[in-house]
Design a protein around this motif. Sequence first.
Motif, PDB file in Angstrom:
ATOM      1  N   GLY A  71     -14.345   7.575 -11.019  1.00  0.00           N
ATOM      2  CA  GLY A  71     -15.168   7.931  -9.878  1.00  0.00           C
ATOM      3  C   GLY A  71     -15.971   6.779  -9.297  1.00  0.00           C
ATOM      4  O   GLY A  71     -16.529   6.898  -8.211  1.00  0.00           O
ATOM      5  N   GLN A  72     -16.069   5.657  -9.994  1.00  0.00           N
ATOM      6  CA  GLN A  72     -16.809   4.514  -9.475  1.00  0.00           C
ATOM      7  C   GLN A  72     -15.924   3.706  -8.531  1.00  0.00           C
ATOM      8  O   GLN A  72     -14.695   3.772  -8.596  1.00  0.00           O
ATOM      9  CB  GLN A  72     -17.283   3.596 -10.603  1.00  0.00           C
ATOM     10  N   ILE A  73     -16.559   2.909  -7.662  1.00  0.00           N
ATOM     11  CA  ILE A  73     -15.833   2.043  -6.741  1.00  0.00           C
ATOM     12  C   ILE A  73     -16.403   0.629  -6.820  1.00  0.00           C
ATOM     13  O   ILE A  73     -17.527   0.430  -7.287  1.00  0.00           O
ATOM     14  CB  ILE A  73     -15.899   2.555  -5.286  1.00  0.00           C
ATOM     15  N   PHE A  74     -15.615  -0.323  -6.377  1.00  0.00           N
ATOM     16  CA  PHE A  74     -16.064  -1.706  -6.239  1.00  0.00           C
ATOM     17  C   PHE A  74     -15.704  -2.141  -4.833  1.00  0.00           C
ATOM     18  O   PHE A  74     -14.544  -2.075  -4.438  1.00  0.00           O
ATOM     19  CB  PHE A  74     -15.373  -2.614  -7.264  1.00  0.00           C
ATOM     20  N   GLU A  75     -16.701  -2.518  -4.049  1.00  0.00           N
ATOM     21  CA  GLU A  75     -16.468  -2.953  -2.680  1.00  0.00           C
ATOM     22  C   GLU A  75     -16.859  -4.416  -2.545  1.00  0.00           C
ATOM     23  O   GLU A  75     -17.813  -4.869  -3.181  1.00  0.00           O
ATOM     24  CB  GLU A  75     -17.303  -2.141  -1.693  1.00  0.00           C
ATOM     25  N   TYR A  76     -16.119  -5.133  -1.727  1.00  0.00           N
ATOM     26  CA  TYR A  76     -16.464  -6.512  -1.441  1.00  0.00           C
ATOM     27  C   TYR A  76     -15.962  -6.869  -0.059  1.00  0.00           C
ATOM     28  O   TYR A  76     -15.144  -6.162   0.518  1.00  0.00           O
ATOM     29  CB  TYR A  76     -15.884  -7.464  -2.494  1.00  0.00           C
ATOM     30  N   MET A  77     -16.470  -7.974   0.463  1.00  0.00           N
ATOM     31  CA  MET A  77     -16.052  -8.444   1.778  1.00  0.00           C
ATOM     32  C   MET A  77     -15.474  -9.844   1.624  1.00  0.00           C
ATOM     33  O   MET A  77     -16.017 -10.660   0.877  1.00  0.00           O
ATOM     34  CB  MET A  77     -17.235  -8.475   2.736  1.00  0.00           C
ATOM     35  N   SER A  78     -14.376 -10.077   2.283  1.00  0.00           N
ATOM     36  CA  SER A  78     -13.800 -11.409   2.319  1.00  0.00           C
ATOM     37  C   SER A  78     -13.270 -11.639   3.725  1.00  0.00           C
ATOM     38  O   SER A  78     -13.318 -10.744   4.566  1.00  0.00           O
ATOM     39  CB  SER A  78     -12.688 -11.554   1.278  1.00  0.00           C
ATOM     40  N   GLY A  79     -12.760 -12.796   3.981  1.00  0.00           N
ATOM     41  CA  GLY A  79     -12.270 -13.082   5.320  1.00  0.00           C
ATOM     42  C   GLY A  79     -11.122 -14.071   5.290  1.00  0.00           C
ATOM     43  O   GLY A  79     -10.780 -14.623   4.247  1.00  0.00           O
ATOM     44  N   CYS A  80     -10.540 -14.270   6.435  1.00  0.00           N
ATOM     45  CA  CYS A  80      -9.485 -15.264   6.593  1.00  0.00           C
ATOM     46  C   CYS A  80      -9.498 -15.741   8.036  1.00  0.00           C
ATOM     47  O   CYS A  80     -10.018 -15.064   8.922  1.00  0.00           O
ATOM     48  CB  CYS A  80      -8.120 -14.686   6.220  1.00  0.00           C
ATOM     49  N   GLU A  81      -8.951 -16.915   8.256  1.00  0.00           N
ATOM     50  CA  GLU A  81      -8.857 -17.432   9.614  1.00  0.00           C
ATOM     51  C   GLU A  81      -7.572 -16.925  10.245  1.00  0.00           C
ATOM     52  O   GLU A  81      -6.515 -16.957   9.619  1.00  0.00           O
ATOM     53  CB  GLU A  81      -8.881 -18.954   9.597  1.00  0.00           C
ATOM     54  N   LEU A  82      -7.676 -16.430  11.466  1.00  0.00           N
ATOM     55  CA  LEU A  82      -6.510 -15.973  12.209  1.00  0.00           C
ATOM     56  C   LEU A  82      -6.231 -16.954  13.334  1.00  0.00           C
ATOM     57  O   LEU A  82      -7.153 -17.393  14.020  1.00  0.00           O
ATOM     58  CB  LEU A  82      -6.758 -14.584  12.814  1.00  0.00           C
ATOM     59  N   THR A  83      -4.966 -17.278  13.537  1.00  0.00           N
ATOM     60  CA  THR A  83      -4.585 -18.136  14.662  1.00  0.00           C
ATOM     61  C   THR A  83      -4.100 -17.314  15.843  1.00  0.00           C
ATOM     62  O   THR A  83      -3.752 -17.868  16.882  1.00  0.00           O
ATOM     63  CB  THR A  83      -3.496 -19.124  14.236  1.00  0.00           C
ATOM     64  N   THR A  84      -4.067 -15.994  15.665  1.00  0.00           N
ATOM     65  CA  THR A  84      -3.678 -15.059  16.719  1.00  0.00           C
ATOM     66  C   THR A  84      -4.732 -13.960  16.781  1.00  0.00           C
ATOM     67  O   THR A  84      -5.511 -13.795  15.841  1.00  0.00           O
ATOM     68  CB  THR A  84      -2.294 -14.432  16.431  1.00  0.00           C
ATOM     69  N   PRO A  85      -4.789 -13.167  17.860  1.00  0.00           N
ATOM     70  CA  PRO A  85      -5.805 -12.109  17.954  1.00  0.00           C
ATOM     71  C   PRO A  85      -5.660 -11.013  16.905  1.00  0.00           C
ATOM     72  O   PRO A  85      -6.640 -10.351  16.560  1.00  0.00           O
ATOM     73  CB  PRO A  85      -5.607 -11.534  19.352  1.00  0.00           C
ATOM     74  N   THR A  86      -4.454 -10.790  16.402  1.00  0.00           N
ATOM     75  CA  THR A  86      -4.232  -9.739  15.403  1.00  0.00           C
ATOM     76  C   THR A  86      -3.335 -10.267  14.291  1.00  0.00           C
ATOM     77  O   THR A  86      -2.665 -11.287  14.434  1.00  0.00           O
ATOM     78  CB  THR A  86      -3.565  -8.494  16.025  1.00  0.00           C
ATOM     79  N   GLY A  87      -3.323  -9.545  13.193  1.00  0.00           N
ATOM     80  CA  GLY A  87      -2.476  -9.895  12.058  1.00  0.00           C
ATOM     81  C   GLY A  87      -2.476  -8.772  11.049  1.00  0.00           C
ATOM     82  O   GLY A  87      -3.027  -7.686  11.304  1.00  0.00           O
ATOM     83  N   THR A  88      -1.879  -9.011   9.918  1.00  0.00           N
ATOM     84  CA  THR A  88      -1.890  -8.040   8.824  1.00  0.00           C
ATOM     85  C   THR A  88      -2.169  -8.769   7.513  1.00  0.00           C
ATOM     86  O   THR A  88      -1.951  -9.971   7.394  1.00  0.00           O
ATOM     87  CB  THR A  88      -0.552  -7.282   8.695  1.00  0.00           C
ATOM     88  N   MET A  89      -2.661  -8.010   6.554  1.00  0.00           N
ATOM     89  CA  MET A  89      -2.900  -8.541   5.222  1.00  0.00           C
ATOM     90  C   MET A  89      -2.538  -7.458   4.213  1.00  0.00           C
ATOM     91  O   MET A  89      -2.718  -6.275   4.472  1.00  0.00           O
ATOM     92  CB  MET A  89      -4.361  -8.962   5.057  1.00  0.00           C
ATOM     93  N   GLY A  90      -2.038  -7.837   3.100  1.00  0.00           N
ATOM     94  CA  GLY A  90      -1.701  -6.929   2.014  1.00  0.00           C
ATOM     95  C   GLY A  90      -1.579  -7.746   0.748  1.00  0.00           C
ATOM     96  O   GLY A  90      -1.796  -8.954   0.757  1.00  0.00           O
ATOM     97  N   GLY A  91      -1.242  -7.129  -0.334  1.00  0.00           N
ATOM     98  CA  GLY A  91      -1.083  -7.868  -1.581  1.00  0.00           C
ATOM     99  C   GLY A  91      -1.148  -6.959  -2.781  1.00  0.00           C
ATOM    100  O   GLY A  91      -0.677  -5.816  -2.735  1.00  0.00           O
ATOM    101  N   SER A  92      -1.777  -7.437  -3.842  1.00  0.00           N
ATOM    102  CA  SER A  92      -1.861  -6.648  -5.061  1.00  0.00           C
ATOM    103  C   SER A  92      -3.011  -7.150  -5.925  1.00  0.00           C
ATOM    104  O   SER A  92      -3.513  -8.251  -5.732  1.00  0.00           O
ATOM    105  CB  SER A  92      -0.550  -6.718  -5.839  1.00  0.00           C
ATOM    106  N   PHE A  93      -3.432  -6.310  -6.834  1.00  0.00           N
ATOM    107  CA  PHE A  93      -4.438  -6.635  -7.834  1.00  0.00           C
ATOM    108  C   PHE A  93      -3.850  -6.344  -9.207  1.00  0.00           C
ATOM    109  O   PHE A  93      -3.195  -5.324  -9.403  1.00  0.00           O
ATOM    110  CB  PHE A  93      -5.701  -5.766  -7.678  1.00  0.00           C
ATOM    111  N   TYR A  94      -4.097  -7.224 -10.167  1.00  0.00           N
ATOM    112  CA  TYR A  94      -3.783  -6.913 -11.557  1.00  0.00           C
ATOM    113  C   TYR A  94      -4.936  -6.088 -12.101  1.00  0.00           C
ATOM    114  O   TYR A  94      -6.101  -6.435 -11.908  1.00  0.00           O
ATOM    115  CB  TYR A  94      -3.630  -8.186 -12.392  1.00  0.00           C
ATOM    116  N   MET A  95      -4.606  -4.995 -12.760  1.00  0.00           N
ATOM    117  CA  MET A  95      -5.606  -4.120 -13.358  1.00  0.00           C
ATOM    118  C   MET A  95      -5.302  -4.027 -14.860  1.00  0.00           C
ATOM    119  O   MET A  95      -4.182  -4.277 -15.285  1.00  0.00           O
ATOM    120  CB  MET A  95      -5.530  -2.715 -12.749  1.00  0.00           C
ATOM    121  N   SER A  96      -6.299  -3.651 -15.633  1.00  0.00           N
ATOM    122  CA  SER A  96      -6.108  -3.506 -17.069  1.00  0.00           C
ATOM    123  C   SER A  96      -7.014  -2.403 -17.589  1.00  0.00           C
ATOM    124  O   SER A  96      -8.186  -2.329 -17.204  1.00  0.00           O
ATOM    125  CB  SER A  96      -6.448  -4.828 -17.769  1.00  0.00           C
ATOM    126  N   ARG A  97      -6.459  -1.538 -18.418  1.00  0.00           N
ATOM    127  CA  ARG A  97      -7.299  -0.549 -19.102  1.00  0.00           C
ATOM    128  C   ARG A  97      -8.014  -1.275 -20.220  1.00  0.00           C
ATOM    129  O   ARG A  97      -7.417  -2.019 -20.983  1.00  0.00           O
ATOM    130  CB  ARG A  97      -6.446   0.579 -19.666  1.00  0.00           C
TER     131      ARG A  97
END
Length: 86
Positions: free
Chosen positions: A17-43
Amino acid sequence: DAPTGGAVGHLPVLEPGQIFEYMSGCELTTPTGTMGGSFYMSRVSPQTKSCTIGDPMDMNMEHQFLMNVEPFALIADDGGGGDLSN
């Protein structure tokens, strides 16, 4: 081997039920773009505490899994805080 960079330098331990929020950024060379990826998680054991990069941590590699982040839209800021979606 899994990356150990964490999310913006943090290795959060989340209870159900807990969450972790953070803010990050990137430089765009165009007005729009997409971002995706993955996180490694561990119990981890219930005694494990959140830490930051460089802190000692007890991570159980047997219970590691990859969590994918579906691509999401990016819209460049016009520098004045205005809305570019119109």
